[in-house]
Design an enzyme around this catalytic site. Structure first.
Site, PDB file in Angstrom:
ATOM      1  CE1 TYR A 127      -2.227   5.283   8.102  1.00 14.62           C
ATOM      2  CE2 TYR A 127      -2.879   7.374   7.107  1.00 14.62           C
ATOM      3  CZ  TYR A 127      -2.630   6.608   8.230  1.00 14.62           C
ATOM      4  OH  TYR A 127      -2.798   7.164   9.478  1.00 14.62           O
TER       5      TYR A 127
ATOM      6  CB  SER B  23       0.798   0.744  -3.838  1.00 19.51           C
ATOM      7  OG  SER B  23      -0.356   1.350  -4.396  1.00 19.51           O
TER       8      SER B  23
ATOM      9  CE1 TYR C 135       0.371   1.779   4.303  1.00 17.56           C
ATOM     10  CE2 TYR C 135       0.804  -0.577   4.529  1.00 17.56           C
ATOM     11  CZ  TYR C 135       0.882   0.712   5.029  1.00 17.56           C
ATOM     12  OH  TYR C 135       1.478   0.945   6.253  1.00 17.56           O
ATOM     13  CB  CYS C 136       1.380   4.161  -1.753  1.00 17.59           C
ATOM     14  SG  CYS C 136       0.125   4.271  -3.046  1.00 17.59           S
ATOM     15  CD1 TRP C 137      -2.328  10.161   0.151  1.00 20.15           C
ATOM     16  CD2 TRP C 137      -1.567   9.627   2.174  1.00 20.15           C
ATOM     17  NE1 TRP C 137      -2.926  11.009   1.054  1.00 20.15           N
ATOM     18  CE2 TRP C 137      -2.476  10.697   2.310  1.00 20.15           C
ATOM     19  CE3 TRP C 137      -0.963   9.109   3.320  1.00 20.15           C
ATOM     20  CZ2 TRP C 137      -2.790  11.256   3.549  1.00 20.15           C
ATOM     21  CZ3 TRP C 137      -1.275   9.669   4.557  1.00 20.15           C
ATOM     22  CH2 TRP C 137      -2.181  10.727   4.656  1.00 20.15           C
TER      23      TRP C 137
END
Length: 359
Positions: free
Chosen positions: A123, A102, A94-96
Site C-alpha cells: 500500500y 501478501s 498487496y499488504c502494507w
C-alpha cells in the site's frame, strides 16, 4: 514464479481480475486501492495480538502464532470468497509493505496455479504515488471552474456536461459531502487518505490535454481538504459563471436538500452551528422556521442573508478569467441540457491559455 509490479496506472490495475488487500479490516477501512476487496490474512485483533507478542514477548512465538492464524485465514478465503475462481484467475495482491502478509497469500496462490502478482512495496507504494501527484507536483490537467451562488445548479450542470462527454471532476461526490453546512450525506465522509485516493484515481483517468470541468469549491469540502496541487490549479483556472434567479435557486435547493425537513433535529443542529455574526434574533427565527417545517422560507432567508453575501465576499478576492456566463431560469432536464450545450460551446471556443473571449 511469483510476479511483482509497481505499475499502478489505471490500465495496469484494470488488467487484473481482482485487487486483493490482505491487510486488516481497520487498515482497509482507512484507505485502499480503488476497487480492492479485503481478504485479511490477520484480522484486527489477531494483528494486534501478534504484534504485541513480537514487540514485548517472543519473536519466535509471534511468528509461529501468526503463521498458524494466516494459514487458517487463507484457507477460509479459498473456501469462501475465492471458491468460484478458475485456473485463469489473475489477482494483484498487496499488504502494507509488500512483505510477509501478501507474500503468504501469493505463495499459496502460486502453488494452486493462479498467476498472482504482488504489489512491490505494498500500500505504501500506492500512497507515495498519490502524495507525489497531489502534493509534490503541479497538476497537469487544464481545469475550468463552474461557479455561481448556492442553489444555482452547479452540480447538476456538471452532471449534464459529463453526459455530453465533457471531462468532469465531481469533488462533492468524491468527498461524499455537498460542501455546505447542510451538506452531510448518509454514511459520512471517507478518510482524508481515502478521499485523496478517489481523487487521484479520477484524475488519472482523465486526459490532461482536454479541459476538465470542476465545480468551484472552497479549500475544504465538509471535513476533507483539497490537496495543494489541485487547489493551486483551481485558483488560476478560468471560470464559467452560472446565473439563476432566486426563486429557481430556492426551488432547486429545497428539492436537492429534501431530506432536511425529514430530520428536524439534524437541521436544528446545523442551524446552531451558523456563524456568530448573525443576530441572535435572526438565528432564532431560522430555527423557528425549521421547527414548523417552513423549509422554502428558511432556504430563501439562508440564500439571501447568509450564502449570497459570503459568495460576494469570496468573489471580490478572485481574479480569474471568465470564459462566459450561463443563464439558468429553472433546473428542469431541458434547461440543464440547454445550459450544458451552451457551456460546451464556451469550452470549444476558448483557448484556455489564461485568456478568455469577452463574456
Amino acid at each position: 514464479m511469483i510476479r511483482r509490479t509497481i505499475d499502478l496506472t489505471p490500465g495496469a490495475r484494470d488488467g487484473f481480475d481482482a485487487i486483493i488487500d490482505v491487510r486488516s479490516p481497520a487498515e482497509f477501512a482507512l484507505d485502499h486501492l480503488p476497487g480492492a476487496v479485503n481478504l485479511p490474512v490477520l484480522d484486527d485483533a489477531q494483528r494486534a495480538a501478534v504484534g504485541t507478542e513480537y514487540v514485548q514477548g517472543s519473536k519466535f512465538l509471534a511468528r509461529r502464532t501468526g503463521a498458524a492464524l494466516v494459514a487458517r485465514n487463507i484457507a477460509a478465503h479459498l473456501e469462501g470468497a475465492l471458491v468460484d475462481r478458475d485456473g485463469s484467475f489473475q489477482p494483484l495482491v498487496y499488504c502494507w509493505r509488500g512483505g510477509q502478509r501478501s507474500g503468504a497469500m501469493v505463495t499459496v496462490m502460486d502453488q494452486i496455479g493462479w498467476p498472482a502478482t504482488v504489489l512491490d512495496g505494498g500500500y505504501q507504494t500506492w500512497r507515495r504515488q498519490v502524495a507525489a501527484a497531489l502534493y509534490d507536483t503541479p497538476l497537469p490537467h487544464r481545469l475550468v471552474l463552474l461557479d455561481g451562488p448556492t442553489g444555482s445548479g452547479k452540480t447538476a450542470l456538471l452532471t449534464a456536461l459529463a453526459a455530453r462527454g465533457v471531462q468532469s471532476l465531481d469533488l462533492e461526490a468524491l468527498a461524499a459531502h455537498r460542501g455546505s453546512l447542510f451538506g452531510a450525506l448518509p454514511g459520512g465522509q471517507p478518510s482524508q487518505k481515502a478521499f485523496e485516493t478517489r481523487l487521484y484515481d479520477a484524475l488519472s483517468r482523465l486526459d490532461p490535454a482536454r479541459p476538465v470541468v470542476v465545480e468551484a469549491e472552497s479549500s475544504r469540502i465538509g471535513a476533507r481538504v483539497l490537496p495543494p496541487s489541485l487547489w493551486a490549479a483551481m485558483a488560476v483556472a478560468p471560470v464559467i459563471e452560472i446565473d439563476a434567479p432566486v426563486e429557481a435557486r430556492v426551488a432547486w435547493t429545497v428539492a436537492t436538500y429534501g431530506g432536511m425537513a425529514a430530520d428536524p433535529a439534524a437541521l436544528d443542529r446545523a442551524l446552531s452551528r451558523m456563524p456568530r455574526h448573525h443576530a441572535r434574533a435572526t438565528l432564532a427565527e431560522w430555527r423557528a422556521m425549521a421547527a414548523r417545517g417552513d423549509i422554502p422560507s428558511l432556504v430563501r432567508d439562508l440564500l439571501t442573508a447568509h450564502y449570497d453575501p459570503a459568495y460576494g465576499r469570496t468573489g471580490a478576492g478572485r481574479d480569474r478569467p471568465v470564459i462566459g456566463r450561463i443563464a439558468l431560469s429553472a433546473h428542469t432536464p431541458d434547461d440543464l441540457d440547454r445550459a450544458a450545450a451552451g457551456a460546451g460551446r464556451l469550452l470549444e471556443g476558448s483557448p484556455l491559455d489564461g485568456t478568455a473571449p469577452p463574456a
